[in-house]
Design a protein around this motif. Structure first.
Motif, PDB file in Angstrom:
ATOM      1  N   PHE A  79       0.867  -1.163   0.000  1.00 17.57           N
ATOM      2  CA  PHE A  79       0.000   0.000   0.000  1.00 17.57           C
ATOM      3  C   PHE A  79       0.913   1.225   0.000  1.00 17.57           C
ATOM      4  CE2 PHE A  79      -2.648   3.144   2.332  1.00 17.57           C
ATOM      5  CZ  PHE A  79      -3.725   3.174   1.474  1.00 17.57           C
ATOM      6  N   HIS A 109       5.678  -7.208   7.349  1.00 15.85           N
ATOM      7  CA  HIS A 109       5.680  -8.134   8.473  1.00 15.85           C
ATOM      8  C   HIS A 109       6.492  -7.577   9.628  1.00 15.85           C
ATOM      9  CE1 HIS A 109       6.699 -11.896  10.686  1.00 15.85           C
ATOM     10  NE2 HIS A 109       5.426 -12.115  10.438  1.00 15.85           N
ATOM     11  N   ARG A 122       7.097  -4.481  10.338  1.00 20.79           N
ATOM     12  CA  ARG A 122       6.444  -3.339  10.970  1.00 20.79           C
ATOM     13  C   ARG A 122       5.199  -3.756  11.746  1.00 20.79           C
ATOM     14  NH1 ARG A 122       5.084  -0.442  13.917  1.00 20.79           N
ATOM     15  NH2 ARG A 122       4.502   1.745  13.839  1.00 20.79           N
ATOM     16  N   GLY A 123       4.706  -4.956  11.471  1.00 22.34           N
ATOM     17  CA  GLY A 123       3.539  -5.419  12.216  1.00 22.34           C
ATOM     18  C   GLY A 123       2.234  -4.758  11.816  1.00 22.34           C
ATOM     19  N   VAL A 124       2.073  -4.446  10.530  1.00 20.19           N
ATOM     20  CA  VAL A 124       0.818  -3.829  10.092  1.00 20.19           C
ATOM     21  C   VAL A 124      -0.319  -4.843  10.141  1.00 20.19           C
ATOM     22  CG1 VAL A 124       1.890  -2.070   8.636  1.00 20.19           C
ATOM     23  CG2 VAL A 124       1.367  -4.325   7.677  1.00 20.19           C
ATOM     24  N   LYS A 125      -1.544  -4.336  10.206  1.00 15.88           N
ATOM     25  CA  LYS A 125      -2.719  -5.196  10.330  1.00 15.88           C
ATOM     26  C   LYS A 125      -3.481  -5.324   9.021  1.00 15.88           C
ATOM     27  CE  LYS A 125      -1.932  -5.937  14.718  1.00 15.88           C
ATOM     28  NZ  LYS A 125      -1.355  -7.243  15.129  1.00 15.88           N
ATOM     29  N   LEU A 126      -3.028  -4.624   8.012  1.00 13.98           N
ATOM     30  CA  LEU A 126      -3.572  -4.743   6.662  1.00 13.98           C
ATOM     31  C   LEU A 126      -2.391  -4.707   5.698  1.00 13.98           C
ATOM     32  CD1 LEU A 126      -6.233  -1.881   6.967  1.00 13.98           C
ATOM     33  CD2 LEU A 126      -6.839  -4.285   6.772  1.00 13.98           C
ATOM     34  N   ILE A 127      -2.443  -5.487   4.646  1.00 17.47           N
ATOM     35  CA  ILE A 127      -1.448  -5.348   3.589  1.00 17.47           C
ATOM     36  C   ILE A 127      -2.175  -4.914   2.322  1.00 17.47           C
ATOM     37  CG2 ILE A 127       0.256  -6.956   4.510  1.00 17.47           C
ATOM     38  CD1 ILE A 127      -0.895  -9.043   2.532  1.00 17.47           C
ATOM     39  N   VAL A 148      -6.596  -3.231  -0.056  1.00 21.30           N
ATOM     40  CA  VAL A 148      -5.929  -3.866   1.085  1.00 21.30           C
ATOM     41  C   VAL A 148      -6.661  -5.137   1.489  1.00 21.30           C
ATOM     42  CG1 VAL A 148      -5.027  -1.697   2.033  1.00 21.30           C
ATOM     43  CG2 VAL A 148      -7.285  -2.524   2.730  1.00 21.30           C
ATOM     44  N   ILE A 149      -5.991  -5.946   2.277  1.00 19.86           N
ATOM     45  CA  ILE A 149      -6.612  -7.135   2.858  1.00 19.86           C
ATOM     46  C   ILE A 149      -6.088  -7.281   4.285  1.00 19.86           C
ATOM     47  CG2 ILE A 149      -4.858  -8.785   2.062  1.00 19.86           C
ATOM     48  CD1 ILE A 149      -7.156 -10.754   1.505  1.00 19.86           C
ATOM     49  N   ARG A 150      -6.955  -7.761   5.159  1.00 17.44           N
ATOM     50  CA  ARG A 150      -6.607  -7.864   6.572  1.00 17.44           C
ATOM     51  C   ARG A 150      -5.670  -9.047   6.833  1.00 17.44           C
ATOM     52  NH1 ARG A 150      -8.227  -5.431  11.244  1.00 17.44           N
ATOM     53  NH2 ARG A 150      -9.406  -3.940  10.000  1.00 17.44           N
ATOM     54  N   HIS A 170      -1.595 -11.563  13.459  1.00 22.50           N
ATOM     55  CA  HIS A 170      -0.316 -12.074  13.977  1.00 22.50           C
ATOM     56  C   HIS A 170      -0.047 -13.510  13.532  1.00 22.50           C
ATOM     57  CE1 HIS A 170      -3.444 -13.066  17.005  1.00 22.50           C
ATOM     58  NE2 HIS A 170      -2.825 -14.224  16.966  1.00 22.50           N
ATOM     59  N   GLY A 171      -1.093 -14.229  13.174  1.00 21.33           N
ATOM     60  CA  GLY A 171      -0.897 -15.618  12.759  1.00 21.33           C
ATOM     61  C   GLY A 171      -0.330 -15.741  11.353  1.00 21.33           C
ATOM     62  N   ASP A 172      -0.275 -14.626  10.628  1.00 20.31           N
ATOM     63  CA  ASP A 172       0.203 -14.675   9.245  1.00 20.31           C
ATOM     64  C   ASP A 172       1.711 -14.461   9.189  1.00 20.31           C
ATOM     65  OD1 ASP A 172      -2.245 -15.023   7.674  1.00 20.31           O
ATOM     66  OD2 ASP A 172      -2.825 -13.098   8.520  1.00 20.31           O
ATOM     67  N   ALA A 173       2.431 -15.494   8.815  1.00 15.36           N
ATOM     68  CA  ALA A 173       3.870 -15.369   8.575  1.00 15.36           C
ATOM     69  C   ALA A 173       4.068 -14.799   7.169  1.00 15.36           C
ATOM     70  CB  ALA A 173       4.536 -16.734   8.713  1.00 15.36           C
ATOM     71  N   HIS A 200      -0.685 -18.872  20.106  1.00 12.64           N
ATOM     72  CA  HIS A 200       0.049 -18.448  18.918  1.00 12.64           C
ATOM     73  C   HIS A 200       1.524 -18.739  19.096  1.00 12.64           C
ATOM     74  CE1 HIS A 200       1.606 -16.218  15.563  1.00 12.64           C
ATOM     75  NE2 HIS A 200       2.268 -15.403  16.353  1.00 12.64           N
ATOM     76  N   ARG A 229       6.635 -17.896  14.373  1.00  8.44           N
ATOM     77  CA  ARG A 229       7.564 -18.792  13.688  1.00  8.44           C
ATOM     78  C   ARG A 229       8.954 -18.184  13.542  1.00  8.44           C
ATOM     79  NH1 ARG A 229       3.134 -20.761   9.220  1.00  8.44           N
ATOM     80  NH2 ARG A 229       1.779 -19.281  10.304  1.00  8.44           N
ATOM     81  N   PHE A 250      -2.652   5.457   7.676  1.00  9.13           N
ATOM     82  CA  PHE A 250      -2.354   4.032   7.643  1.00  9.13           C
ATOM     83  C   PHE A 250      -0.836   3.897   7.782  1.00  9.13           C
ATOM     84  CE2 PHE A 250      -1.564   0.113   5.087  1.00  9.13           C
ATOM     85  CZ  PHE A 250      -2.277  -0.758   5.871  1.00  9.13           C
ATOM     86  N   LEU A 283      -6.940   5.203  -0.821  1.00  6.39           N
ATOM     87  CA  LEU A 283      -7.530   4.810   0.452  1.00  6.39           C
ATOM     88  C   LEU A 283      -6.826   5.620   1.538  1.00  6.39           C
ATOM     89  CD1 LEU A 283      -7.079   0.941   0.027  1.00  6.39           C
ATOM     90  CD2 LEU A 283      -9.296   2.057   0.035  1.00  6.39           C
ATOM     91  N   ILE A 316       1.730  -1.633  16.543  1.00  3.50           N
ATOM     92  CA  ILE A 316       0.397  -1.375  15.995  1.00  3.50           C
ATOM     93  C   ILE A 316      -0.610  -2.357  16.572  1.00  3.50           C
ATOM     94  CG2 ILE A 316      -0.985  -1.458  13.884  1.00  3.50           C
ATOM     95  CD1 ILE A 316       1.553  -0.496  12.382  1.00  3.50           C
ATOM     96  N   GLN A 367      -5.689  -1.264  12.637  1.00  3.43           N
ATOM     97  CA  GLN A 367      -5.716  -0.314  11.526  1.00  3.43           C
ATOM     98  C   GLN A 367      -6.953  -0.567  10.685  1.00  3.43           C
ATOM     99  OE1 GLN A 367      -1.696  -1.511   9.820  1.00  3.43           O
ATOM    100  NE2 GLN A 367      -1.299   0.653  10.182  1.00  3.43           N
ATOM    101  N   ASN A 401       8.416  -5.122  18.364  1.00  3.20           N
ATOM    102  CA  ASN A 401       7.617  -3.971  17.949  1.00  3.20           C
ATOM    103  C   ASN A 401       6.319  -4.393  17.262  1.00  3.20           C
ATOM    104  OD1 ASN A 401       7.491  -1.129  18.047  1.00  3.20           O
ATOM    105  ND2 ASN A 401       7.750  -1.052  15.815  1.00  3.20           N
ATOM    106  N   ARG A 402       5.913  -5.654  17.497  1.00  6.36           N
ATOM    107  CA  ARG A 402       4.690  -6.157  16.886  1.00  6.36           C
ATOM    108  C   ARG A 402       3.720  -6.573  17.984  1.00  6.36           C
ATOM    109  NH1 ARG A 402       5.121 -10.625  13.913  1.00  6.36           N
ATOM    110  NH2 ARG A 402       4.025  -9.787  12.120  1.00  6.36           N
ATOM    111  N   THR A 403       2.472  -6.757  17.608  1.00 10.19           N
ATOM    112  CA  THR A 403       1.504  -7.197  18.610  1.00 10.19           C
ATOM    113  C   THR A 403       0.841  -8.501  18.183  1.00 10.19           C
ATOM    114  OG1 THR A 403      -0.334  -5.982  17.591  1.00 10.19           O
ATOM    115  CG2 THR A 403       0.900  -4.848  19.326  1.00 10.19           C
TER     116      THR A 403
END
Lengths: 288, 288, 288, 288
Positions: A200, A214, A216-221, A242-244, A247-250, B41, B44, B200, B220, B237, B240, B283-285
């Motif tokens: 984005f 990953h 930065r730990g964003v919640k949407l890519i 974007v798509i949500r 934390h489970g997404d590697a 969780h 990995r 964002f 967006l 974060i 978002q 730095n992630r949640t």
């Protein structure tokens, strides 16, 4: 109402003033032009006016060349004829696709072409890896593998340019082509080279954006379709989505989920470009 | 099944190994603990394990203090008891809200408190402008105007700190508080100061993000709820979200549309924080 | 470019033919009218044409009454003047809000009014329960509790009508008003009574839509803002939106998550209605 | 941490009680089982407990058959072993795809298989039209055209059943297969026949949902992936998504925009089904 078949698409931009809409609409009405779609926009910051209109070809008593000549006079009288453009939906658009190894955007585009959703000609798919040759040829499309590894990049890009320019395409699509276009190609294909960047923008410019996301730990890519300019990933943005993620997404999950966004953002951007819906104004776009 | 009323919320993180789930679950089962929600969780990349569990308070034969003591032994035997935390939903959470002039986030939070959706105490709203005093007091909440203009900022922040610390809050919410927290407050309130940034992230850090977004021509706009750290807009974060804009949206439109995203992102982030759903890892949640 | 302050908003619909845009634009241009926003739509199924235009009030040499008279002639010459409407942004809109016990939509609207985002007058809030009186009065707005329990509904609705009609409002907002409007009020307030229904219509019409949604096991829940007609929850849809839910969400979670969608969908629908952006065509809407 | 390669996926459901998590986790821990993903859910309405766990195959001292036998004892002791299921990610899943003329879902699935995103075998594509034969065969997949026109439907479905059952597939995907499965096939393939319906169910059941959506004037259209049952479009929902439309979208636009949602919703639903993430409970699903 006539069948909305062949149309002339007029796009035009000039400094705003009173009477522009009237000038264009009266010119069209005077010749019986049937407007089937019309959009207007005034940019409040710069005071520029933009419009896009679709006119039924059969409703006018002359062809596209005379329409261009006559409309140039109208545009000139409204201020500035230089930002005017008229295209004919009756002539098919040509699109050259540049790819690397990752095939999801290519598969998606080929599927849309095969089903008729994208009614275009694809005279060539050009790749710096041979992997996507089979699927391309299965669709009856010439596939060109240009070697970027054994020789120097300048030679490779010269070959790419030769292949692209031979097709004189309306769009050059970098469908996850992992090479950075040299400045002279950005200039040569200015306004018709479209890239899909897998973030984005302006977040995560450059290489490995999913890794950056990953970390930065964003919640949407997201994904961004933009015109290519000499500034990496900084050209005018056509479309984003974007798509949500969580934390489970590697990283492999981000890559997989992101593909679905990349495909749809690229195909939307390409469609709008080919339908002359995208007007560039500075580094921003008006998408009608 | 017992009524899911008062619960103990256990959160825990440690390097992953075999038997952690079994260790925790067996400890709880041995004492009749009824787990009503459980999430796990494994990161990995770092090999860390995280869990959050809600246990019905009435299902255990002892209170929260003894649970903490006993669970500390379990956690210690599983590796590391230092990242363990147990809270009791029976004790109400206290939230201090910091605002400036823009009231949309404050209005939203007060509405959620008034309706019981957010079942919290708000012992104080603190502002560097007096504008939002009336609505705060209409909700029966003390409002403190701290003057940032006539004196120096250090004095003002000392007063803010005094007011906040007097409430010993579980969360300090920067609800469009337009002042940058000094580093010592970032440290003092580490892990419980939440900010809503109107972009964002990591795009458009710092001042006037909607202006930055407009200039870049993004399609967006978004908002980010994150923990405050000494690095401006760079903390972990929590949540978002985004909303679509187009060329017709001038900056005031972005500001207006963005507010609806800011409000909902902040309230989600705050809810998750107060329910102990947010575990910080680097730095992630992890948001359970 | 003049400051885009006071504007006349023209909306118009008629059977499509050549020359409508030219007719309207030429009329405006002839009087120096400065169009700051213009939108057109042709419905391909019915062959109807619709437009909405914003003209700077100061750019015309006459006031709104004469504009109406003159434009009526233009509209008549283009086919049909009966679907024409011109409003003046210089006169404030009046909105009456009907509520029950659930306050989230009311809180949200009052917050938008207080911040100036919604620049309207709210001459009355009317409720069939007294619960929301305090917050309404804290905003300086008269609150009327109409008793629906002790007497008959016809009497209660007669009182509601009396209160509403005394304000002569541009919009009557059913902000989670849990009573079904009698047919005569649907007629009396036709085209200006807006309801927020807490489902993605046409799914889950009628009572307890979140319960219906939970039972069906949908993965998204939604909200719909629509014009009230005598057919329950079947009027023309103005706006809809959805939010993701999953198996972990029990009915109270759906109710809580749904509120955030209800609020934003209602406020968007109301804004568009008050800005004359919504044109009804059969049971569908054009939203410019 | 071992490489997360081959895994055993355990899913289990039973009436909730104390000690289930402990029972399962202790059993696994006692044999050195390394849990790489674990999810739990308790349905508050019915009091049922559900879990899904991924265990590294190499971490256990026995194979999948013995794991099944031993876990059956554990499950039995926890209440009810009948809702237990253990699969081995080391054995590839077989998917049969049923199509008609519309190819977008088939193209999408084939692209995912070709790129390795969907690591499955497709032993057969079966169609009631010959149109999609070429693209299927280009991917090296057998294509079977079953004639539904010249003979009776019962004979045609008998042939379809024969072809499907010969492959003994883990999933039968109705990828815009425009025939309604007869009840006996719904029973025979219960829990493994997935349909993509081109609406946001329960809205617009049955034929031509985009036409229904257009007529109702909805502002979002959707797609639903669900298990096929004898009740048309009423089976348990696995996944749904929506896309925004407006008054400018005629039915062909809805069809085109909807395709992008259909594809992604179907592929997500299929992935989750094949990874044993979907547990059916009554007419609802738990998606871990």
């Amino acid at each position: 109402m006539p069948t909305p078949e062949r149309r002339y698409v007029i796009t035009f931009g000039c400094p705003d003033r009173t009477g522009i809409v009237a000038g264009i609409a009266s010119f069209l009405a005077d010749h019986g032009g049937w407007i089937v779609e019309a959009a207007y926009h005034t940019d409040r910051d710069t005071g520029w006016f933009f419009t896009r209109q679709e006119v039924l070809a059969d409703s006018l008593p002359f062809g596209v060349d005379e329409l261009r000549a006559r409309f140039a006079d109208v545009a000139g009288s409204l201020g500035d004829g230089s930002n005017m453009r008229i295209t004919d939906t009756g002539s098919k658009r040509r699109v050259v696709i540049l790819v690397s190894k990752e095939g999801h955007c290519l598969y998606d585009l080929l599927g849309r072409v095969a089903s008729g959703e994208l009614d275009i000609d694809v005279p060539a798919v050009i790749a710096n890896h041979p992997d996507l040759g089979d699927i391309t040829r299965a669709h009856g499309i010439p596939f060109h593998h240009v070697d970027f590894k054994s020789g120097d990049k300048a030679t490779a890009f010269a070959r790419v340019r030769e292949l692209v320019d031979a097709a004189d395409p309306h769009a050059v699509v970098l469908a996850r082509f992992m090479q950075i276009l040299p400045p002279e190609l950005c200039v040569a294909w200015s306004g018709r080279a479209l890239n899909i960047h897998h973030s984005f923008l302006p977040s995560f410019v450059g290489a490995r954006p999913y890794h950056q996301a990953h970390q930065r730990g964003v919640k949407l890519i997201g994904a961004t379709c933009h015109y290519v300019t000499a500034d990496l990933d900084a050209g005018p943005i056509i479309e984003q989505d974007v798509i949500r993620v969580d934390h489970g997404d590697a990283i492999p999950d981000l890559v997989r989920k992101g593909r679905d966004i990349e495909k749809v953002v690229l195909s939307r951007g390409l469609r709008w470009h080919l339908e002359d819906r995208v007007l560039v104004h500075g580094n921003r776009t008006v998408v009608f």
